[in-house]
Write a protein that holds these residues in place. Sequence first.
Motif, short mmCIF file in Angstrom:
data_model
loop_
_atom_site.label_atom_id
_atom_site.label_comp_id
_atom_site.label_asym_id
_atom_site.label_seq_id
_atom_site.Cartn_x
_atom_site.Cartn_y
_atom_site.Cartn_z
N VAL A 5 0.86 -1.17 0.00
CA VAL A 5 0.00 0.00 0.00
C VAL A 5 0.91 1.23 0.00
O VAL A 5 1.84 1.31 0.80
CB VAL A 5 -0.89 0.02 1.26
CG1 VAL A 5 -1.76 1.25 1.30
CG2 VAL A 5 -1.73 -1.24 1.35
N LYS A 83 0.17 -4.28 3.61
CA LYS A 83 -1.16 -4.06 4.18
C LYS A 83 -1.34 -4.86 5.47
O LYS A 83 -1.90 -4.35 6.45
CB LYS A 83 -2.25 -4.44 3.17
CG LYS A 83 -3.63 -4.07 3.59
CD LYS A 83 -4.62 -4.31 2.47
CE LYS A 83 -6.00 -3.87 2.86
NZ LYS A 83 -6.95 -4.04 1.77
N LEU A 94 -9.26 0.37 4.45
CA LEU A 94 -8.59 1.51 3.84
C LEU A 94 -9.52 2.12 2.80
O LEU A 94 -10.36 1.41 2.22
CB LEU A 94 -7.30 1.06 3.16
CG LEU A 94 -6.27 0.37 4.07
CD1 LEU A 94 -5.06 -0.04 3.25
CD2 LEU A 94 -5.88 1.26 5.22
N ASP A 97 -9.83 0.28 -0.37
CA ASP A 97 -10.61 -0.96 -0.35
C ASP A 97 -12.02 -0.73 -0.89
O ASP A 97 -12.68 -1.67 -1.35
CB ASP A 97 -10.72 -1.53 1.07
CG ASP A 97 -9.39 -2.00 1.62
OD1 ASP A 97 -8.47 -2.30 0.82
OD2 ASP A 97 -9.26 -2.08 2.86
#
Length: 163
Positions: A5, A83, A94, A97
């Motif tokens: 990420v 992540k 997040l 997502d």
Amino acid sequence: MNELVIVGKVINFFGIKGELKILSDFDKKDLAFKVGMPVMIKEQWLTITSVRYHKNYILIRVNDLNDINLITKYIGFNVYVKKVDLDLKEDEYLLEDLIGAKVMEDDETIGEVIDAYIAPGSSYVRVLKDNKEYLIPLVEAYIKKFDKNNKTLYTINAKNLII
């Protein structure tokens, strides 16, 4: 799963003691920028050894490097974390997502999330339905819950936002 990420970008150094100046709009900075967190910069894994905030920036030191000459090679590169290292709770997610999630209200599909971002005062998702886009603020007045497993965002009162 070792999904990476992006949590920020190294935009410069700060001072001469080896701090990296990070610009970040990541929504969970407190989980990503902490002492001991492994980060990847310029395809190299490093460990955060100090963190502090200065104005709108995050200043980090990695691998106890305390010399400006050892860190300038990282300027201009993104900062990544795994992540899984964020240790998200079952009900945490997040913003990224949400992208691709189906948006449901009262058993009706009201669109699909095509973008999610932080704006002053709130976070929003951009939803597409019938070639029209609209924004839904990520606040209790409009969001009931997000089902990570089924990638579905359940809303209340969001149909009123559709133009």
